[in-house]
Design a protein around this motif. Structure first.
Motif, PDB file in Angstrom:
ATOM      1  N   GLN A   1       0.838  -1.189   0.000  1.00 34.79           N
ATOM      2  CA  GLN A   1       0.000   0.000   0.000  1.00 34.79           C
ATOM      3  C   GLN A   1       0.879   1.248   0.000  1.00 34.79           C
ATOM      4  O   GLN A   1       1.734   1.414   0.853  1.00 34.79           O
ATOM      5  CB  GLN A   1      -0.914   0.014   1.231  1.00 34.79           C
ATOM      6  N   VAL A   2       0.672   2.084  -0.970  1.00 33.19           N
ATOM      7  CA  VAL A   2       1.462   3.309  -1.081  1.00 33.19           C
ATOM      8  C   VAL A   2       0.941   4.342  -0.101  1.00 33.19           C
ATOM      9  O   VAL A   2      -0.263   4.548   0.020  1.00 33.19           O
ATOM     10  CB  VAL A   2       1.391   3.867  -2.515  1.00 33.19           C
ATOM     11  N   GLN A   3       1.844   4.992   0.585  1.00 36.92           N
ATOM     12  CA  GLN A   3       1.471   6.090   1.472  1.00 36.92           C
ATOM     13  C   GLN A   3       2.233   7.349   1.076  1.00 36.92           C
ATOM     14  O   GLN A   3       3.424   7.278   0.749  1.00 36.92           O
ATOM     15  CB  GLN A   3       1.761   5.738   2.926  1.00 36.92           C
ATOM     16  N   LEU A   4       1.534   8.461   1.114  1.00 38.73           N
ATOM     17  CA  LEU A   4       2.127   9.762   0.836  1.00 38.73           C
ATOM     18  C   LEU A   4       1.932  10.638   2.061  1.00 38.73           C
ATOM     19  O   LEU A   4       0.818  10.758   2.569  1.00 38.73           O
ATOM     20  CB  LEU A   4       1.460  10.413  -0.374  1.00 38.73           C
ATOM     21  N   VAL A   5       2.996  11.254   2.514  1.00 37.82           N
ATOM     22  CA  VAL A   5       2.922  12.078   3.716  1.00 37.82           C
ATOM     23  C   VAL A   5       3.437  13.475   3.390  1.00 37.82           C
ATOM     24  O   VAL A   5       4.606  13.655   3.037  1.00 37.82           O
ATOM     25  CB  VAL A   5       3.739  11.472   4.875  1.00 37.82           C
ATOM     26  N   GLU A   6       2.536  14.452   3.513  1.00 38.20           N
ATOM     27  CA  GLU A   6       2.905  15.834   3.244  1.00 38.20           C
ATOM     28  C   GLU A   6       3.351  16.533   4.515  1.00 38.20           C
ATOM     29  O   GLU A   6       2.918  16.183   5.619  1.00 38.20           O
ATOM     30  CB  GLU A   6       1.722  16.628   2.664  1.00 38.20           C
ATOM     31  N   SER A   7       4.161  17.547   4.352  1.00 36.59           N
ATOM     32  CA  SER A   7       4.571  18.393   5.464  1.00 36.59           C
ATOM     33  C   SER A   7       5.011  19.738   4.918  1.00 36.59           C
ATOM     34  O   SER A   7       5.188  19.898   3.703  1.00 36.59           O
ATOM     35  CB  SER A   7       5.709  17.744   6.260  1.00 36.59           C
ATOM     36  N   GLY A   8       5.160  20.705   5.821  1.00 32.81           N
ATOM     37  CA  GLY A   8       5.678  22.001   5.424  1.00 32.81           C
ATOM     38  C   GLY A   8       4.657  23.118   5.390  1.00 32.81           C
ATOM     39  O   GLY A   8       5.017  24.277   5.156  1.00 32.81           O
ATOM     40  N   GLY A   9       3.394  22.790   5.607  1.00 33.62           N
ATOM     41  CA  GLY A   9       2.382  23.840   5.616  1.00 33.62           C
ATOM     42  C   GLY A   9       2.502  24.719   6.850  1.00 33.62           C
ATOM     43  O   GLY A   9       3.273  24.437   7.764  1.00 33.62           O
ATOM     44  N   GLY A  10       1.724  25.784   6.856  1.00 35.55           N
ATOM     45  CA  GLY A  10       1.749  26.674   8.000  1.00 35.55           C
ATOM     46  C   GLY A  10       1.038  27.974   7.722  1.00 35.55           C
ATOM     47  O   GLY A  10       0.370  28.135   6.689  1.00 35.55           O
ATOM     48  N   LEU A  11       1.198  28.904   8.657  1.00 32.23           N
ATOM     49  CA  LEU A  11       0.605  30.234   8.548  1.00 32.23           C
ATOM     50  C   LEU A  11       1.702  31.237   8.227  1.00 32.23           C
ATOM     51  O   LEU A  11       2.683  31.346   8.982  1.00 32.23           O
ATOM     52  CB  LEU A  11      -0.082  30.602   9.863  1.00 32.23           C
ATOM     53  N   VAL A  12       1.551  31.941   7.114  1.00 33.76           N
ATOM     54  CA  VAL A  12       2.531  32.942   6.716  1.00 33.76           C
ATOM     55  C   VAL A  12       1.806  34.202   6.272  1.00 33.76           C
ATOM     56  O   VAL A  12       0.599  34.191   6.038  1.00 33.76           O
ATOM     57  CB  VAL A  12       3.432  32.441   5.560  1.00 33.76           C
ATOM     58  N   GLN A  13       2.581  35.273   6.141  1.00 34.30           N
ATOM     59  CA  GLN A  13       2.024  36.517   5.630  1.00 34.30           C
ATOM     60  C   GLN A  13       2.210  36.583   4.118  1.00 34.30           C
ATOM     61  O   GLN A  13       3.082  35.921   3.550  1.00 34.30           O
ATOM     62  CB  GLN A  13       2.704  37.705   6.300  1.00 34.30           C
ATOM     63  N   ALA A  14       1.390  37.390   3.497  1.00 32.87           N
ATOM     64  CA  ALA A  14       1.499  37.578   2.051  1.00 32.87           C
ATOM     65  C   ALA A  14       2.914  38.017   1.691  1.00 32.87           C
ATOM     66  O   ALA A  14       3.509  38.844   2.380  1.00 32.87           O
ATOM     67  CB  ALA A  14       0.494  38.611   1.580  1.00 32.87           C
ATOM     68  N   GLY A  15       3.424  37.425   0.617  1.00 34.42           N
ATOM     69  CA  GLY A  15       4.768  37.736   0.165  1.00 34.42           C
ATOM     70  C   GLY A  15       5.834  36.784   0.669  1.00 34.42           C
ATOM     71  O   GLY A  15       6.951  36.765   0.132  1.00 34.42           O
ATOM     72  N   GLU A  16       5.510  36.006   1.656  1.00 29.85           N
ATOM     73  CA  GLU A  16       6.476  35.058   2.214  1.00 29.85           C
ATOM     74  C   GLU A  16       6.469  33.740   1.424  1.00 29.85           C
ATOM     75  O   GLU A  16       5.720  33.591   0.458  1.00 29.85           O
ATOM     76  CB  GLU A  16       6.187  34.819   3.696  1.00 29.85           C
ATOM     77  N   SER A  17       7.321  32.822   1.872  1.00 29.47           N
ATOM     78  CA  SER A  17       7.499  31.560   1.149  1.00 29.47           C
ATOM     79  C   SER A  17       7.278  30.367   2.064  1.00 29.47           C
ATOM     80  O   SER A  17       7.430  30.465   3.283  1.00 29.47           O
ATOM     81  CB  SER A  17       8.919  31.481   0.574  1.00 29.47           C
ATOM     82  N   LEU A  18       6.929  29.261   1.454  1.00 21.62           N
ATOM     83  CA  LEU A  18       6.848  27.968   2.123  1.00 21.62           C
ATOM     84  C   LEU A  18       7.356  26.903   1.162  1.00 21.62           C
ATOM     85  O   LEU A  18       7.245  27.061  -0.066  1.00 21.62           O
ATOM     86  CB  LEU A  18       5.415  27.626   2.520  1.00 21.62           C
ATOM     87  N   ARG A  19       7.839  25.824   1.743  1.00 20.14           N
ATOM     88  CA  ARG A  19       8.257  24.681   0.941  1.00 20.14           C
ATOM     89  C   ARG A  19       7.543  23.447   1.467  1.00 20.14           C
ATOM     90  O   ARG A  19       7.744  23.045   2.622  1.00 20.14           O
ATOM     91  CB  ARG A  19       9.762  24.470   1.029  1.00 20.14           C
ATOM     92  N   LEU A  20       6.721  22.863   0.617  1.00 19.11           N
ATOM     93  CA  LEU A  20       6.011  21.643   0.972  1.00 19.11           C
ATOM     94  C   LEU A  20       6.802  20.429   0.522  1.00 19.11           C
ATOM     95  O   LEU A  20       7.457  20.459  -0.526  1.00 19.11           O
ATOM     96  CB  LEU A  20       4.630  21.622   0.323  1.00 19.11           C
TER      97      LEU A  20
END
Length: 118
Positions: free
Chosen positions: A1-20
């Motif tokens: 069974q394949v599992q995919l696990v995401e991470s890296g989300g969060g709360l940021v202000q406009a103009g900022e960056s995130l990496r998922l």
């Protein structure tokens, strides 16, 4: 069974960056394509970015709304797909899901919340 696990989300202000990040339980080489989708409250899930394997080349597709700001990439050695999100906007808010596609089946992660405040 394949599992995919995401991470890296969060709360940021406009103009900022995130990496998922999306880590697969097995080799991502078995997938024809991997992508990121998002779903905002009250809206349908939509494709954000996809990377499709095409022999020696990978094909990248982006939603018009994220072109020039988001970049999808993968690290086969780590069985991981990334989504680098720059210049985030409030309209980028939503739950981001990782998807992996094989000819006979799609697999989904549980999602990670991204919230962009103005």
């Amino acid at each position: 069974q394949v599992q995919l696990v995401e991470s890296g989300g969060g709360l940021v202000q406009a103009g900022e960056s995130l990496r998922l990040s999306c880590v697969a339980s097995g080799s991502i080489a078995m997938f024809n394509a991997m992508g990121w989708y998002r779903q905002a409250p009250g809206k349908q899930r939509e494709l954000v970015a996809r990377i499709t394997s095409g022999g020696r080349a990978n094909y990248l597709n982006y939603a018009d709304s994220v072109k020039g700001r988001f970049t999808i990439s993968r690290d086969s050695a780590k069985n991981t797909v990334f989504l680098q999100m720059n210049s985030l906007k409030p309209e980028d808010t939503g739950v981001y899901y990782c998807q992996a596609r094989r000819p006979s089946q799609d697999y989904w992660g549980q999602g990670t919340q991204v919230t962009v405040s103005s």
